[in-house]
Design an enzyme around this catalytic site. Structure first.
Site, PDB file in Angstrom:
ATOM      1  N   VAL A 318       0.810  -1.065  -0.015  1.00  0.00           N
ATOM      2  CA  VAL A 318       0.051  -0.037  -0.051  1.00  0.00           C
ATOM      3  C   VAL A 318       0.861   1.340   0.044  1.00  0.00           C
ATOM      4  CG1 VAL A 318      -1.710   1.355   1.312  1.00  0.00           C
ATOM      5  CG2 VAL A 318      -2.003  -1.190   1.227  1.00  0.00           C
ATOM      6  N   TRP A 321       2.790   1.734  -3.338  1.00  0.00           N
ATOM      7  CA  TRP A 321       1.982   2.062  -4.334  1.00  0.00           C
ATOM      8  C   TRP A 321       1.769   3.502  -4.471  1.00  0.00           C
ATOM      9  CZ3 TRP A 321      -2.920   4.621  -4.496  1.00  0.00           C
ATOM     10  CH2 TRP A 321      -3.562   4.749  -5.762  1.00  0.00           C
ATOM     11  N   HIS A 322       1.611   4.084  -3.234  1.00  0.00           N
ATOM     12  CA  HIS A 322       1.576   5.752  -3.182  1.00  0.00           C
ATOM     13  C   HIS A 322       2.947   6.332  -3.478  1.00  0.00           C
ATOM     14  CE1 HIS A 322      -1.949   4.796  -0.561  1.00  0.00           C
ATOM     15  NE2 HIS A 322      -2.396   5.651  -1.162  1.00  0.00           N
ATOM     16  N   GLY A 323       3.938   5.661  -3.357  1.00  0.00           N
ATOM     17  CA  GLY A 323       5.142   6.307  -3.634  1.00  0.00           C
ATOM     18  C   GLY A 323       6.366   5.773  -3.168  1.00  0.00           C
TER      19      GLY A 323
END
Lengths: 469, 82
Positions: A318, A321-323
């Site tokens: 997670v 996925w955001h960075g």
């Protein structure tokens, strides 16, 4: 091109709906083709450089799906396809100087479709249907991540591709509420969030809390407003998107929070990462005659292997996925820690806290996480969290008009978060209450006024906070 | 279907720590007290061992109530016997 910008509201949207009404008269194929063409124009308007990437991604994944149907090696093809999608995503997200707009969302939507067809016994969708599923503009840039099981049958139907008054009324309602959330509630908060996060080391107790609370509200209203608009746009042309938010700040545990925040991403990762990993671990233990029941899950070793490991892996994904930054990684690990405490609490059958205390405790956990989520460096996050802990001093709350207005505004937003119904409840509850939307003249006038207000408040080309993911 | 429900009820009672739990084919997993996604996977692995079957993930994803689970067990047993 954001949904709340003038080019979309005053140009693209009326043109798309007008064209859809005309195309729908000529039949299903025309209507779908029109929406695909509109989606490509929408993407090209925001990221012309990456239009070939979108076309290659959709074309390549469709070719794979056709190849997989009836094949004995469908699962291998699907695995290969997932690896290639993730490699492309990784390259453009982490290594390329300019990230490709929406790539995370349309890649995950297509990976979900590959896995859905991995058995080889499900017929691939028709090319036009697949292109619309993968590239439909409302979900293209910031989701929701579409589930093939829900969406493909809707898109494959041959009837109902006409602009109807019912769909237009309900879809417009969703869209207008989302527009108001974005332009009236979320966007103005940037005046509190930006300065707060710009110099966190200087913030004393109350200003630090104000900056963190303003950001958590901005993120919620921005993203849930965007999702409402996406749901509304899809509804207008007869398609039903899944929900992405279910009053997450009312959650009574961090487990419940993740079931109610960015639900399409949570569902995707639960079915593609968490569930397969947990299943493999439980089967591995069972094959070695190790217990898997609740008692075994309550032991330190059992808890770590059966509950802890899948959660940590999922939350790290997670975060990534955001960075690929340290604050995002810490955000993921922090939430993994919260979830482990939550699961341990459940496993030990510890007594539940009163509802108000549970909601408050959960929200504080989420608030701390959101500081990491917003920060560009660990130092920035530590500075703000230090201010919230009172390490930079506790000044009395200022009594000037500007501070009072900001506090009143935050209070009003929390009242909406904790007391107001969801957009879906408000639009579709079917209640006879006059406060609930229904297709009537008074509500048409009210929605028209609300739409005018939303357009007037729109900042020209304002984009969603989630576009950068 | 009644016999199969009798067979899987002890698994649910054990996992949910509820010795008096009664199941019907229409019982939804989400309506069971304390139920979460971990319980579904634990149930599936216990059922796999109990009936010597294997479930695929998309099949597990489609399970929403006791009737779904029992029908899937019966279908897999029929396939294995054929």
């Amino acid at each position: 091109m954001g949904f709340s910008g003038f080019p979309f509201l005053l140009g693209f949207l009326p043109l798309v709906l007008g064209g859809f009404a005309l195309a729908g008269r000529r039949g299903e194929a025309w209507a779908k083709s029109w929406l695909i063409a509109a989606s490509l124009v929408f993407y090209a308007a925001g990221a012309p450089t990456f239009l070939p990437l979108l076309l290659l991604s959709v074309g390549g994944n469709f070719w794979l799906l056709r190849r997989m149907h009836g094949s004995d090696t469908a699962a291998r093809w699907a695995t290969g396809g997932v690896v290639v999608n993730l490699a492309v995503l990784g390259w453009f997200k982490y290594l390329n100087a300019e990230p490709a707009l929406g790539l995370s969302f349309f890649s995950f939507t297509q990976i979900g479709c590959l896995l859905h067809h991995a058995g080889g016994d499900t017929r691939a969708p028709r090319m036009r249907d697949y292109a619309l599923y993968a590239a439909f503009f409302p979900a293209l840039l910031a989701g929701p991540i579409l589930n093939p099981r829900d969406m493909l049958p809707q898109i494959a139907r041959t009837e109902g591709w006409r602009l109807s008054a019912d769909n237009l009324a309900v879809g417009s309602g969703f869209f207008i509420i989302g527009l108001l959330k974005k332009t009236i509630l979320a966007d103005p908060l940037s005046t509190l969030v930006g300065p707060g996060f710009a110099n966190p080391a200087a913030l004393t107790f109350f200003p630090a809390w104000q900056a963190a609370m303003a950001y958590s509200l901005q993120l919620y209203f921005d993203f849930s407003g965007y999702t409402d608009m996406a749901i509304g746009l899809a509804w207008m042309v007869g398609l039903r998107f899944p929900d992405n938010f279910e009053q997450p700040y009312r959650a009574q545990s961090v487990i419940a929070y993740w079931q109610r925040w960015h639900m399409s991403l949570t569902r995707f990762l639960m079915t593609t990462v968490h569930a397969p990993l947990t299943l493999a671990i439980l089967r591995w233990r069972k094959a070695r005659r190790l217990p898997i029941d609740a008692t075994a899950q309550a032991t330190p070793a059992g808890f770590f292997s059966m509950i802890g490991m899948p959660i940590v892996v999922t939350m790290v994904l997670v975060a990534l996925w955001h960075g690929a930054t340290l604050p995002f990684l810490l955000f993921g690990l922090l939430h993994a820690g919260f979830l482990l405490v939550n699961h341990a609490w459940r496993t030990k059958h510890a007594p539940a806290l009163p509802a108000v205390a549970s909601i408050a405790l959960t929200y504080i956990c989420v608030l701390v996480g959101s500081v990491l989520f917003r920060s560009e460096s660990v130092g920035q996050a530590v500075g703000l969290l230090g201010g919230m802990a009172g390490l930079h001093g506790i000044d009395p709350i200022r009594t000037d008009g500007r501070t009072a207005a900001a506090l009143l505004w935050l209070f009003a937003l929390y009242a909406i978060v904790w007391c107001a119904p969801t957009t879906r409840q408000w639009m579709l509850s079917g209640s006879t209450s006059r406060l609930v939307w229904r297709p009537s003249s008074p509500w048409a006038v009210a929605m028209g006024c609300a739409a005018t207000l939303g357009v007037l408040a729109a900042g020209g080309t304002s984009e969603s906070l989630y576009f950068r993911f | 279907m009644a016999a199969a429900i009798t067979d899987i009820t002890p698994i649910f009672r054990d996992i949910l720590h509820d010795p008096d739990l009664d199941l019907a084919s229409t019982t939804r997993f989400d309506d069971l007290a304390g139920w979460d996604s971990m319980d579904l996977i634990t149930v599936v692995v216990e059922v796999e061992c109990r009936f010597d079957l294997q479930f695929e993930l998309p099949e597990i994803d489609r399970l929403t109530n006791i009737g779904d689970l029992v029908r899937m067990i019966e279908a897999k047993q029929a396939l294995a016997a054929a």
